[in-house]
Design a protein around this motif. Structure first.
Motif, PDB file in Angstrom:
ATOM      1  N   ARG A 169       1.261  -0.475   8.148  1.00 63.59           N
ATOM      2  CA  ARG A 169       2.118  -1.214   7.218  1.00 63.59           C
ATOM      3  C   ARG A 169       1.289  -1.912   6.142  1.00 63.59           C
ATOM      4  N   ARG A 170       0.230  -2.558   6.567  1.00 65.43           N
ATOM      5  CA  ARG A 170      -0.584  -3.313   5.599  1.00 65.43           C
ATOM      6  C   ARG A 170      -1.368  -2.398   4.675  1.00 65.43           C
ATOM      7  N   THR A 171      -1.901  -1.304   5.185  1.00 65.90           N
ATOM      8  CA  THR A 171      -2.629  -0.396   4.298  1.00 65.90           C
ATOM      9  C   THR A 171      -1.674   0.305   3.339  1.00 65.90           C
ATOM     10  N   THR A 172      -0.449   0.540   3.773  1.00 70.75           N
ATOM     11  CA  THR A 172       0.546   1.109   2.874  1.00 70.75           C
ATOM     12  C   THR A 172       0.836   0.144   1.729  1.00 70.75           C
ATOM     13  N   SER A 173       0.876  -1.146   2.041  1.00 74.91           N
ATOM     14  CA  SER A 173       1.124  -2.122   0.976  1.00 74.91           C
ATOM     15  C   SER A 173      -0.049  -2.179   0.006  1.00 74.91           C
ATOM     16  N   ILE A 174      -1.275  -1.961   0.498  1.00 73.76           N
ATOM     17  CA  ILE A 174      -2.432  -1.902  -0.399  1.00 73.76           C
ATOM     18  C   ILE A 174      -2.313  -0.684  -1.303  1.00 73.76           C
ATOM     19  N   SER A 175      -1.982   0.474  -0.716  1.00 76.22           N
ATOM     20  CA  SER A 175      -1.879   1.711  -1.490  1.00 76.22           C
ATOM     21  C   SER A 175      -0.789   1.654  -2.545  1.00 76.22           C
ATOM     22  N   SER A 176       0.274   0.914  -2.279  1.00 75.94           N
ATOM     23  CA  SER A 176       1.370   0.852  -3.234  1.00 75.94           C
ATOM     24  C   SER A 176       1.216  -0.299  -4.230  1.00 75.94           C
ATOM     25  N   ASN A 177       0.123  -1.037  -4.142  1.00 74.63           N
ATOM     26  CA  ASN A 177      -0.129  -2.148  -5.054  1.00 74.63           C
ATOM     27  C   ASN A 177      -0.546  -1.600  -6.415  1.00 74.63           C
ATOM     28  N   LYS A 178       0.302  -1.705  -7.393  1.00 74.28           N
ATOM     29  CA  LYS A 178       0.042  -1.138  -8.720  1.00 74.28           C
ATOM     30  C   LYS A 178      -1.136  -1.806  -9.426  1.00 74.28           C
ATOM     31  N   LYS A 179      -1.570  -2.967  -8.935  1.00 72.62           N
ATOM     32  CA  LYS A 179      -2.750  -3.605  -9.520  1.00 72.62           C
ATOM     33  C   LYS A 179      -4.006  -2.775  -9.248  1.00 72.62           C
ATOM     34  N   VAL A 193     -11.107  -3.769   0.623  1.00 74.15           N
ATOM     35  CA  VAL A 193     -11.575  -3.684   2.010  1.00 74.15           C
ATOM     36  C   VAL A 193     -12.778  -4.606   2.207  1.00 74.15           C
ATOM     37  N   ALA A 194     -13.680  -4.640   1.239  1.00 77.84           N
ATOM     38  CA  ALA A 194     -14.842  -5.537   1.328  1.00 77.84           C
ATOM     39  C   ALA A 194     -14.403  -6.991   1.428  1.00 77.84           C
TER      40      ALA A 194
END
Length: 140
Positions: free
Chosen positions: A18-28, A113-114
């Protein structure tokens, strides 16, 4: 295997996904979604490839990968290389724009990730990477 361990792993995987999906969908971070990132990264690392090979590697239907690849072609991130032996077959290769988008997106992901792992020791990061890789290779 202890049931508590399985339940903990299952829950933590669900949260991680869920959290990595939110990172991937972050348009920033850029213009790529998870599927685009994985396709472009695969082609960048291993070279031109056909849709069937991608579908096999990602455990997806050929129609799903074809649709994803077509969207990347439409954005000029990929182009087709015709197979000289089979007029219907082709391989996919990155364009310069696709390589740039991939690089920019990957750098943004690595930075995030860092940030998440900044309080971890080098040994913890290394072990986590090794165990994640081992887990991912378990899927056949």
């Amino acid at each position: 295997m202890h049931e508590h361990s399985l339940e903990m792993i299952e829950l933590e995987l669900a949260i991680l996904i869920r959290r990595t999906t939110s990172i991937s969908s972050n348009k920033k971070l850029g213009n790529l979604d998870r599927s685009a990132y994985l396709i472009l990264r695969r082609i960048n690392e291993k070279g031109a490839v056909g849709v069937k090979v991608l579908a096999d590697e990602f455990k997806l239907d050929i129609s799903t990968v074809s649709r994803q690849a077509a969207a990347l072609e439409h954005k000029d991130y990929l182009y087709r290389i015709p197979d000289p032996l089979d007029g219907r077959a082709y391989s996919l290769q990155l364009t310069e724009l696709g390589a740039k988008e991939l690089f920019d997106y990957q750098q943004a992901r690595l930075k995030r990730v860092a940030e998440l792992l900044e309080d971890w020791s080098d040994e913890e990061r290394e072990l986590f990477g090794v165990l994640l890789e081992k887990f991912n290779r378990s899927f056949k």
